[in-house]
Design a protein around this motif. Structure first.
Motif, PDB file in Angstrom:
ATOM      1  N   ASP A  56       0.616  -1.737  -0.078  1.00  0.00           N
ATOM      2  CA  ASP A  56      -0.234   0.135   0.013  1.00  0.00           C
ATOM      3  C   ASP A  56       0.665   1.819  -0.194  1.00  0.00           C
ATOM      4  O   ASP A  56       2.287   0.996   0.243  1.00  0.00           O
ATOM      5  CB  ASP A  56      -0.677   0.051   1.300  1.00  0.00           C
ATOM      6  CG  ASP A  56      -2.145   0.909   0.900  1.00  0.00           C
ATOM      7  OD1 ASP A  56      -2.267   1.726   1.138  1.00  0.00           O
ATOM      8  OD2 ASP A  56      -3.311  -0.133   0.842  1.00  0.00           O
ATOM      9  N   THR A  57       0.798   2.107  -0.822  1.00  0.00           N
ATOM     10  CA  THR A  57       1.554   3.889  -0.903  1.00  0.00           C
ATOM     11  C   THR A  57       2.934   3.704  -0.917  1.00  0.00           C
ATOM     12  O   THR A  57       2.967   4.552  -1.087  1.00  0.00           O
ATOM     13  CB  THR A  57       0.489   4.090   0.677  1.00  0.00           C
ATOM     14  OG1 THR A  57      -0.848   3.899   0.977  1.00  0.00           O
ATOM     15  CG2 THR A  57       1.297   5.674   0.003  1.00  0.00           C
ATOM     16  N   THR A  96      -6.946   3.363  -2.819  1.00  0.00           N
ATOM     17  CA  THR A  96      -6.698   2.134  -2.648  1.00  0.00           C
ATOM     18  C   THR A  96      -8.022   1.753  -3.782  1.00  0.00           C
ATOM     19  O   THR A  96      -7.683   0.420  -4.061  1.00  0.00           O
ATOM     20  CB  THR A  96      -6.742   1.279  -1.319  1.00  0.00           C
ATOM     21  OG1 THR A  96      -5.798   2.731  -0.545  1.00  0.00           O
ATOM     22  CG2 THR A  96      -6.612   0.142  -1.168  1.00  0.00           C
ATOM     23  N   ASN A 145      -5.007  -3.223   5.032  1.00  0.00           N
ATOM     24  CA  ASN A 145      -5.660  -1.706   4.712  1.00  0.00           C
ATOM     25  C   ASN A 145      -6.985  -2.259   5.196  1.00  0.00           C
ATOM     26  O   ASN A 145      -7.851  -2.664   4.887  1.00  0.00           O
ATOM     27  CB  ASN A 145      -6.114  -1.203   2.806  1.00  0.00           C
ATOM     28  CG  ASN A 145      -5.842  -0.529   3.139  1.00  0.00           C
ATOM     29  OD1 ASN A 145      -7.504   0.074   3.526  1.00  0.00           O
ATOM     30  ND2 ASN A 145      -5.115   0.126   2.566  1.00  0.00           N
ATOM     31  N   ASP A 293      -0.613  -0.357  -5.314  1.00  0.00           N
ATOM     32  CA  ASP A 293      -1.803   0.117  -5.619  1.00  0.00           C
ATOM     33  C   ASP A 293      -1.758   1.806  -6.362  1.00  0.00           C
ATOM     34  O   ASP A 293      -2.677   2.083  -6.673  1.00  0.00           O
ATOM     35  CB  ASP A 293      -2.717  -0.008  -3.884  1.00  0.00           C
ATOM     36  CG  ASP A 293      -2.612   0.184  -2.777  1.00  0.00           C
ATOM     37  OD1 ASP A 293      -1.367   0.877  -2.427  1.00  0.00           O
ATOM     38  OD2 ASP A 293      -3.242   0.735  -1.893  1.00  0.00           O
ATOM     39  N   HIS A 294      -0.541   2.123  -4.861  1.00  0.00           N
ATOM     40  CA  HIS A 294      -0.665   3.846  -5.224  1.00  0.00           C
ATOM     41  C   HIS A 294       0.784   4.238  -4.566  1.00  0.00           C
ATOM     42  O   HIS A 294       0.914   4.033  -4.375  1.00  0.00           O
ATOM     43  CB  HIS A 294      -2.025   4.710  -5.095  1.00  0.00           C
ATOM     44  CG  HIS A 294      -2.876   4.503  -3.735  1.00  0.00           C
ATOM     45  ND1 HIS A 294      -1.898   4.969  -3.308  1.00  0.00           N
ATOM     46  CD2 HIS A 294      -3.591   3.986  -2.954  1.00  0.00           C
ATOM     47  CE1 HIS A 294      -1.802   5.224  -1.896  1.00  0.00           C
ATOM     48  NE2 HIS A 294      -2.866   4.063  -1.965  1.00  0.00           N
TER      49      HIS A 294
HETATM   50 ZN   LIG Z   1      -4.052   2.052  -0.972  1.00  0.00          ZN
END
Ligand SMILES: [Zn+2]
Length: 505
Positions: A56-57, A96, A145, A293-294
């Motif tokens: 994540d991130t 997300t 998450n 995801d980003h």
């Molecule tokens: Zn995310």
């Protein structure tokens, strides 16, 4: 397929043969929040073990393998030296829920419409873990998450699913996830397996255990940035953008160091997982994919966190793919999208086709992974975000140019329409819309036509009921409560099919 659908499909380079479709017989009945409950009915003997890690991130440019000067991710050489490393992989959304939905469905957000806070991945999607489970893979998902949760439908297809919904924003440390995942793999009696990991330490508040604070710099990150402090929460949650003037170089330095230390900790733990697989004799022949995801804004152009822009720092993600048996590294420059992952898995693993195929927006990257110079004819890369509070915007990237249409966000002093020559200006610093009005007009028409084409194909939005604890957890992570649990109508002309997805018992 209607003519309009056909044109859109051709334009996006859809892989009709790999289209995966409507779900019947979901596997989510037997899943459990924390413990394994069901075994696959008919494990098949052939097929590699599969690992999909979605950090994540995680910004691509903060990995040492992507040229970052600090040793943030040297430990992941265990993967990078045996994988195809993509230089230009993009998320179709800067946050997300729509991004992970795209990974799971192969569809862009305007098609799957799992794109708002509180959106659920409805059970009539046939998602990647379901396809794998149906074809005999033993599946386990571990997500810290709170958006990627059982309540939101992301447990579909997992025999074992571990999430943290409804608990707290203080998710367990990644080391717990790795221990649990290794235990599950070692005790999994029915190969092949599919393991999905979504760690959160690189997401704000960039948590790193005390014992690991000096892992990157030989000291703890410098003080100054506090994710939950008044300054950041005032900007992030209250939208008091004038407070950005109080963000000093000390604050941004502290933020950078906290973020990078979280990347280091995450990379070390993920490497521990991969070494654990290797020690069990399960790594060499596995298909391993690591992505995000980003990304994250770290005051690159005035903002932080994600979901507020469509610039490179939030859309460009790492993508490393190790084929079974792969021994050497490969570098790939072609622009690709996270919607390509599902068709790639389908192609590499020869997954069985759906009985009622629906279009996917990605295409298989197998040719690139096997040494071809391209994955097919040139095609557009699209990204979108819709949020009443953060940003409404669409992006088209094609032929070395990028058109950004931002209807509203914190950059309101910037033009609504922006054009970047991303071959010469990869960081998107010089808006060329005024110099190239004809190109901007042409790309805008193209962007509008592409998005209009989703209208009749789009799925209805589906929401789930967010309980108070989860709402508080999401707010503590910086997500607003802009959720409307009421169902929306389906696409114009189509009967309404949306519904509230209630919490499961
Ligand atoms: Zn995310």
């Amino acid at each position: 397929m209607t003519e309009a659908r056909g044109k859109l499909a051709a334009s996006l380079g859809l892989v009709a043969a790999l289209s995966l479709a409507v779900l019947t017989g979901s596997c989510d009945d037997g899943t459990s929040r924390q413990t394994a409950s069901t075994a696959p009915s008919e494990p098949r003997a052939e097929g590699p073990n599969v690992v999909l890690i979605v950090v994540d991130t995680l910004r691509a440019d903060r990995l040492s393998q992507m040229g970052y000067p600090l040793p943030t991710s040297d430990a992941l050489d265990v993967l990078a030296k045996r994988a195809s490393v993509f230089n230009a992989a993009f998320s179709p959304a800067p946050w997300t829920v729509p991004s992970v939905a795209s990974i799971f469905t192969g569809m862009l957000p305007p098609r799957h419409r799992v794109d708002a806070t509180g959106s659920a991945l409805a059970s009539d999607f046939e998602v990647l873990p379901e396809v794998l489970a149906r074809d005999g893979w033993h599946t386990a998902g571990f997500s810290y998450n709170p958006h990627v949760s059982r309540e939101a439908g992301f447990d579909q297809g997992f025999h074992h699913f571990r999430d943290v919904t409804g608990a707290t924003a203080d998710y367990p440390d990644l080391s717990e996830m790795i221990d649990e995942a290794l235990d599950w793999v070692r005790s999994s009696a029915a190969p092949p397996f599919f393991v999905y990991l979504q760690p959160m330490n690189v997401h704000g508040p960039y948590r790193v255990p005390d014992a690991r604070q000096d892992a990157l710099l030989g000291r703890a990150p410098s003080p100054g940035f506090e994710f939950r402090g008044a300054l950041m929460q005032g900007i992030l949650r209250e939208g008091r953008l004038a407070l950005r003037e109080d963000v000093t170089p000390e604050v941004t330095r502290s933020l950078d160091e906290q973020y990078d230390t979280a990347v280091r900790h995450t990379a070390d733990e993920l490497a521990r997982f991969l070494h654990g697989l290797d020690a069990a004799g399960l790594y060499d022949d596995a298909l391993v994919v690591l992505t995000a995801d980003h990304g994250e804004e770290l005051f690159d152009r005035g903002g932080f966190a994600h979901g507020y822009t469509l610039h490179r720092e939030v859309l460009r993600v790492p993508l490393l793919v190790k084929l079974p048996g792969q021994r050497s590294a490969r570098r790939i420059e072609e622009d690709v999208s996270l919607v390509d992952l599902l068709p790639t898995f389908a192609d590499l693993l020869a997954l069985s086709p759906a009985s009622d195929p629906r279009p996917v927006d990605g295409r298989s990257l197998r040719p690139l992974l096997e040494g071809a110079s391209s994955s097919g004819p040139p095609r557009p890369i699209l990204a979108q975000t819709i949020s009443p509070e953060r940003c409404d915007g669409r992006l088209l990237r094609e032929d070395g140019w990028e058109l950004m249409l931002i209807d509203r966000n914190y950059e309101n002093d910037q033009p609504r329409l922006r054009l970047y020559d991303v071959r010469r200006d990869p960081d998107e610093r010089i808006d060329r819309a005024a110099d190239e009005p004809e190109r901007a007009r042409r790309m805008l028409a193209r962007l509008e036509a592409l998005y209009d084409g989703f209208g009749e194909d789009a799925y209805p939005r589906s929401h789930y009921v967010i309980d108070t604890n989860t709402r508080q957890a999401l707010e503590a992570l910086g997500y607003s409560s802009d959720l409307d649990p009421s169902a929306e109508d389906g696409p114009e002309g189509a009967p309404p099919r949306s519904r509230v997805r209630a919490r499961k018992p």
